[in-house]
Design a protein around this motif. Structure first.
Motif, short mmCIF file in Angstrom:
data_model
loop_
_atom_site.label_atom_id
_atom_site.label_comp_id
_atom_site.label_asym_id
_atom_site.label_seq_id
_atom_site.Cartn_x
_atom_site.Cartn_y
_atom_site.Cartn_z
N ILE A 183 0.84 -1.19 0.00
CA ILE A 183 0.00 0.00 0.00
C ILE A 183 0.88 1.24 0.00
CG2 ILE A 183 -1.85 1.23 1.18
CD1 ILE A 183 -2.49 -1.57 2.48
N ALA A 184 0.77 2.01 -1.08
CA ALA A 184 1.64 3.17 -1.25
C ALA A 184 1.08 4.43 -0.60
CB ALA A 184 1.86 3.42 -2.74
N HIS A 185 -0.25 4.61 -0.62
CA HIS A 185 -0.82 5.87 -0.14
C HIS A 185 -2.32 5.69 0.07
CE1 HIS A 185 0.02 10.20 0.44
NE2 HIS A 185 -1.26 10.37 0.15
N ILE A 186 -2.86 6.47 1.01
CA ILE A 186 -4.29 6.52 1.28
C ILE A 186 -4.78 7.93 0.96
CG2 ILE A 186 -6.10 6.33 3.04
CD1 ILE A 186 -4.15 4.46 4.58
N PHE A 187 -5.87 8.03 0.19
CA PHE A 187 -6.48 9.31 -0.15
C PHE A 187 -7.89 9.35 0.42
CE2 PHE A 187 -3.51 8.05 -3.45
CZ PHE A 187 -2.73 9.19 -3.62
N HIS A 188 -8.22 10.41 1.16
CA HIS A 188 -9.57 10.51 1.71
C HIS A 188 -10.11 11.92 1.52
CE1 HIS A 188 -8.73 12.82 5.43
NE2 HIS A 188 -7.58 12.15 5.51
N GLY A 189 -11.36 12.11 1.89
CA GLY A 189 -12.01 13.41 1.83
C GLY A 189 -12.61 13.74 3.19
N HIS A 190 -13.89 14.16 3.20
CA HIS A 190 -14.70 14.30 4.40
C HIS A 190 -14.42 15.54 5.23
CE1 HIS A 190 -17.32 13.05 7.61
NE2 HIS A 190 -16.36 12.75 8.45
N CYS A 191 -13.17 15.94 5.37
CA CYS A 191 -12.81 16.96 6.35
C CYS A 191 -12.83 18.37 5.77
CB CYS A 191 -11.44 16.66 6.93
SG CYS A 191 -11.32 15.03 7.69
N HIS A 192 -12.88 18.50 4.46
CA HIS A 192 -12.90 19.81 3.80
C HIS A 192 -11.65 20.63 4.15
CE1 HIS A 192 -17.30 19.81 2.50
NE2 HIS A 192 -17.17 18.70 3.23
N LEU A 193 -10.55 19.94 4.42
CA LEU A 193 -9.29 20.58 4.78
C LEU A 193 -8.15 19.84 4.09
CD1 LEU A 193 -9.76 20.95 8.63
CD2 LEU A 193 -9.43 22.84 7.05
N PRO A 194 -7.08 20.55 3.69
CA PRO A 194 -5.89 19.85 3.20
C PRO A 194 -5.16 19.20 4.37
CG PRO A 194 -5.50 22.22 3.27
CD PRO A 194 -6.94 22.01 3.65
N LEU A 195 -5.00 17.88 4.30
CA LEU A 195 -4.42 17.13 5.40
C LEU A 195 -3.38 16.16 4.87
CD1 LEU A 195 -7.76 16.22 7.22
CD2 LEU A 195 -6.11 17.94 7.96
N SER A 196 -2.44 15.81 5.73
CA SER A 196 -1.49 14.75 5.42
C SER A 196 -1.00 14.15 6.73
CB SER A 196 -0.31 15.27 4.60
OG SER A 196 0.43 16.24 5.32
N GLY A 197 -0.58 12.90 6.66
CA GLY A 197 -0.10 12.22 7.85
C GLY A 197 0.17 10.77 7.55
N GLN A 198 0.07 9.92 8.58
CA GLN A 198 0.28 8.49 8.42
C GLN A 198 -0.79 7.72 9.19
OE1 GLN A 198 4.27 7.52 9.74
NE2 GLN A 198 5.07 7.79 7.67
N PHE A 199 -1.20 6.61 8.62
CA PHE A 199 -2.10 5.67 9.28
C PHE A 199 -1.47 4.30 9.23
CE2 PHE A 199 -5.90 2.75 8.80
CZ PHE A 199 -6.27 2.79 10.13
N ARG A 200 -1.13 3.76 10.38
CA ARG A 200 -0.41 2.49 10.49
C ARG A 200 0.87 2.53 9.66
NH1 ARG A 200 -4.18 2.44 13.60
NH2 ARG A 200 -5.37 0.59 14.22
#
Length: 275
Positions: A183-200
């Motif tokens: 898994i190279a990257h996760i892309f999501h929406g929902h927050c209406h904000l530019p976000l970046s980080g790590q999940f697991r």
């Protein structure tokens, strides 16, 4: 590989606005801007909240609009959607278990689109049935895998938003950890904000959205906050496995674009460069 991520389009009855903005017009502007500037995109992926109230008329207009788009468009659903109403208009997107989940082959790996919708709540869910599908799907795929979903799997540190994140994040995380190397990257929406980080340990990102913008109000524990920042979508570029660039394109910006100078340092001049 070039992908366009559009999120949180919130289509409404024509004439209705959200935060003083017209979601239908703004989605049209986003789509037109993306197609004009990125005709070489392999796919456009819309990560949920397709309709503001999950209404059949919104989905019908969306299907009609997408019918003549030459770039393939793939859809996730979000908390503002209604799964059965959506599937009545897009029945081909129902998987064997009744969810809106699929694999999209790409020139670099595969995109996997998830369904985190849950009836009666704005929070996201990822039940055992969906997790089992993802486990089987990832086991059968070679990497890299690009994961797309609506709800954020990591808390934002803002109490009201954290109540409506993906509440089954641990279940999803358990599946992803078993296939972490793919898994190279996760892309999501929902927050209406530019976000970046790590999940697991997996990097994730989100753009702002095509209509109303969120605001990171860390002090308010009761309500969600909005503002009038420009509308945006994301451009995702992967030239080879292991390399990734993501742009948030604020197509809603209406100010001046300055041509500030050449990238050739020999041409830099204190008198002529824009400062």
């Amino acid at each position: 590989m070039k992908l366009i991520q559009i999120t949180d389009i919130h289509l409404t009855t024509p004439g209705d606005t959200i935060g003083g903005r017209d979601p239908n017009a703004n989605f049209e502007r986003a789509l037109t801007h993306a197609l004009d500037h990125h005709p070489d995109a392999e796919a456009i992926i819309v990560t949920g909240d397709l309709s503001d109230w999950g209404e059949a008329e919104d989905y019908a207009r969306l299907r009609t609009r997408l019918s003549d788009v030459e770039v393939p468009v793939h859809l996730c659903i979000g908390n503002h959607d209604d799964r059965e109403t959506f599937l009545a208009t897009f029945p081909e997107l129902r998987d064997d278990a009744g969810f809106v989940q699929k694999v999209v082959p790409l020139s670099v790996g595969n995109a996997v689109l998830l369904d985190t919708w849950e009836s009666g709540t704005h929070a996201g869910s990822y039940c055992d049935a969906r997790a089992a599908w993802l486990d089987r799907t990832l086991a059968a795929l070679d990497g890299p895998v690009w994961l797309f979903l609506h709800h954020n799997p990591v808390p934002m540190g803002m109490a009201a938003m954290d109540q409506i994140m993906l509440l089954d994040a641990d279940r999803l995380g358990g599946v992803l950890e078993r296939h972490r190397e793919k898994i190279a990257h996760i892309f999501h929406g929902h927050c209406h904000l530019p976000l970046s980080g790590q999940f697991r340990g997996i990097p994730f990102s989100a753009p702002r959205g095509t209509n109303h913008a969120g605001w990171p109000d860390f002090g308010d524990t009761q309500v969600l906050a909005g503002c009038d920042l420009p509308e945006a979508y994301a451009v995702i570029q992967a030239h080879r496995p292991g390399d990734l660039m993501i742009h948030m394109v604020e197509y809603g910006y209406a100010g001046e674009i300055r041509r500030e100078g050449s990238p050739d340092k020999a041409e830099w001049d204190r008198l002529t460069m824009v400062r």
